[in-house]
Write a protein that holds these residues in place. Structure first.
Motif, short mmCIF file in Angstrom:
data_model
loop_
_atom_site.label_atom_id
_atom_site.label_comp_id
_atom_site.label_asym_id
_atom_site.label_seq_id
_atom_site.Cartn_x
_atom_site.Cartn_y
_atom_site.Cartn_z
N ASP A 54 0.83 -1.19 0.00
CA ASP A 54 0.00 0.00 0.00
C ASP A 54 0.88 1.25 0.00
O ASP A 54 1.74 1.43 0.88
N VAL A 55 0.66 2.13 -0.97
CA VAL A 55 1.51 3.32 -1.10
C VAL A 55 1.31 4.27 0.07
O VAL A 55 2.27 4.85 0.59
N TRP A 56 0.07 4.45 0.53
CA TRP A 56 -0.18 5.34 1.65
C TRP A 56 0.55 4.85 2.90
O TRP A 56 1.12 5.64 3.66
N GLN A 57 0.55 3.55 3.13
CA GLN A 57 1.29 2.99 4.26
C GLN A 57 2.79 3.23 4.12
O GLN A 57 3.47 3.56 5.10
N GLN A 58 3.32 3.10 2.91
CA GLN A 58 4.74 3.34 2.68
C GLN A 58 5.09 4.82 2.85
O GLN A 58 6.18 5.16 3.30
N VAL A 59 4.16 5.70 2.49
CA VAL A 59 4.38 7.13 2.70
C VAL A 59 4.47 7.44 4.19
O VAL A 59 5.32 8.23 4.63
N LEU A 60 3.62 6.82 4.98
CA LEU A 60 3.66 7.04 6.43
C LEU A 60 4.95 6.51 7.05
O LEU A 60 5.45 7.06 8.04
N LEU A 61 5.49 5.46 6.48
CA LEU A 61 6.70 4.84 7.04
C LEU A 61 7.99 5.41 6.48
O LEU A 61 9.05 5.22 7.08
N GLY A 62 7.95 6.09 5.34
CA GLY A 62 9.17 6.39 4.61
C GLY A 62 9.81 7.74 4.84
O GLY A 62 10.86 8.02 4.25
N GLY A 63 9.22 8.60 5.67
CA GLY A 63 9.79 9.94 5.81
C GLY A 63 10.80 10.10 6.92
O GLY A 63 11.62 11.01 6.89
N ARG A 64 10.74 9.22 7.90
CA ARG A 64 11.59 9.41 9.08
C ARG A 64 13.07 9.29 8.74
O ARG A 64 13.89 10.08 9.23
N THR A 65 13.44 8.35 7.90
CA THR A 65 14.86 8.15 7.57
C THR A 65 15.42 9.34 6.82
O THR A 65 16.48 9.88 7.17
N VAL A 66 14.69 9.80 5.79
CA VAL A 66 15.17 10.93 5.00
C VAL A 66 15.31 12.18 5.86
O VAL A 66 16.34 12.87 5.84
N LEU A 67 14.30 12.46 6.65
CA LEU A 67 14.30 13.68 7.46
C LEU A 67 15.37 13.62 8.55
O LEU A 67 16.11 14.59 8.76
N LEU A 68 15.45 12.51 9.26
CA LEU A 68 16.39 12.40 10.37
C LEU A 68 17.83 12.47 9.89
O LEU A 68 18.66 13.17 10.49
N VAL A 69 18.14 11.78 8.81
CA VAL A 69 19.51 11.79 8.29
C VAL A 69 19.88 13.19 7.81
O VAL A 69 21.00 13.67 8.07
N ALA A 70 18.98 13.87 7.11
CA ALA A 70 19.27 15.22 6.61
C ALA A 70 19.48 16.21 7.76
O ALA A 70 20.40 17.03 7.73
N MET A 71 18.65 16.13 8.79
CA MET A 71 18.80 17.05 9.93
C MET A 71 20.09 16.77 10.68
O MET A 71 20.82 17.72 11.02
N LEU A 72 20.39 15.52 10.97
CA LEU A 72 21.62 15.20 11.70
C LEU A 72 22.85 15.58 10.90
O LEU A 72 23.84 16.08 11.47
N ALA A 73 22.82 15.36 9.60
CA ALA A 73 23.97 15.72 8.76
C ALA A 73 24.17 17.22 8.73
O ALA A 73 25.32 17.70 8.78
N THR A 74 23.10 17.99 8.66
CA THR A 74 23.22 19.46 8.65
C THR A 74 23.77 19.97 9.97
O THR A 74 24.66 20.83 10.00
N VAL A 75 23.25 19.45 11.08
CA VAL A 75 23.73 19.89 12.40
C VAL A 75 25.20 19.52 12.58
O VAL A 75 26.01 20.34 13.06
N LEU A 76 25.58 18.31 12.20
CA LEU A 76 26.97 17.88 12.32
C LEU A 76 27.90 18.75 11.47
O LEU A 76 29.00 19.13 11.92
N ALA A 77 27.47 19.08 10.27
CA ALA A 77 28.30 19.91 9.40
C ALA A 77 28.52 21.30 10.01
O ALA A 77 29.64 21.83 9.98
#
Length: 298
Positions: A54-77
């Motif tokens: 189900d695409v809607w279920q994948q949308v609910l599950l798929g944002g945490r990795t992208v967002l968390l990695v981008a935020m942590l990488a920006t803060v670390l930089a």
């Protein structure tokens, strides 16, 4: 009205992806049954993906990795780049500046995606590795901006006055120079976060650091491309969320900086003229007759 409209648009564009990324995994009860691949409807609000999930279920599950990695990488930089750039700017020795800045030029000389793939092949896979790689790719650009801003502040007479008063290195560097470049860093932060988000999405798109069947927005865009014209929401939904987050963050940062800078001068107002003051030659303040010099002969 226009100001609040920009705040509202930026808040919606940023809030919806953030809400889905943070609260989405809690709203999913289980893996769910799989159906046929690239089916529109059939009990699925956004259809199914390339393996029948189900695409809607994948949308609910798929944002945490992208967002968390981008935020942590920006803060670390920024945690590494800010002291690095300030140290290069305030140093009175030319060789210290060269020693700190020249290695960063080597990173800038290589394309970011090429360096991303090369580093990912020799480093262990996983989200911590991806955070470190994205932070490293953003480090040279942030450091150069910090150094340029700190050089301008360090050449001000106030810095020399602080040195003549016997102020220490910490008081000059952190208390004055670092505080003076906060607005410059804030203006750059939104762009850097967007760049980190792009790099994380590109890494996921290329399968670097993320399993090929992971519930990830960027992986969804890549894996569902063959069914774009059959079931477009499998690609459009995660792609639009990534774009909305990038645009919304920059709108909010731009609006915040414009609000803090304060209103500008009124159109047509002369520089230095106080509000409500009459001009010397205005209609309400005509110059009177010039007095005759005293002591003049009759």
């Amino acid at each position: 009205m226009r100001r609040w409209l920009r705040w509202g648009i930026g808040g919606v564009l940023t809030g919806v992806p953030l809400l889905l990324a943070v609260a989405g995994p809690w709203l999913v009860s289980g893996p769910g049954a799989r159906s046929r691949a690239f089916v529109a409807g059939d009990g699925h609000p956004l259809g199914t993906d390339f393996v029948g999930r189900d695409v809607w279920q994948q949308v609910l599950l798929g944002g945490r990795t992208v967002l968390l990695v981008a935020m942590l990488a920006t803060v670390l930089a920024y945690l590494v780049a800010v002291p690095w750039g300030i140290a290069a700017a305030v140093s009175r020795h030319r060789w210290v500046d060269e020693l700190l800045m020249r290695p960063l030029d080597l990173v800038l000389a290589l394309p970011s995606l090429l360096l991303l793939v090369l580093l990912a092949t020799i480093a262990p896979s996983g989200s911590p590795t991806l955070v470190a790689i994205v932070a490293l790719l953003n480090l040279p650009g942030i450091t150069r901006i910090v150094r340029a801003a700190a050089l301008e502040v360090g050449s001000r007479p106030a810095v020399e006055a602080l040195r003549l008063q016997g102020e220490g290195w910490w008081r000059i560097t952190v208390g004055y120079v670092a505080r003076s470049i906060v607005r410059t860093l804030a203006a750059d932060l939104g762009t850097r976060f967007t760049g980190a988000l792009y790099l994380v999405a590109s890494a996921s798109f290329l399968g670097v650091g993320v399993p090929p069947d992971a519930s990830d927005w960027a992986v969804m865009v890549d894996r569902n491309r063959p069914g774009l014209f059959v079931q477009p929401w499998a690609v459009l939904a995660p792609a639009l969320l990534i774009v909305a987050l990038s645009v919304g963050v920059n709108l909010l940062f731009d609006r915040a900086l414009a609000t803090r800078s304060g209103p500008g001068p009124r159109p047509g107002a002369r520089p230095g003229a106080r509000s409500g003051a009459r001009t010397e030659t205005g209609s309400g303040n005509r110059p009177g007759p010039r007095p005759e010099p005293q002591g003049a002969a009759p």
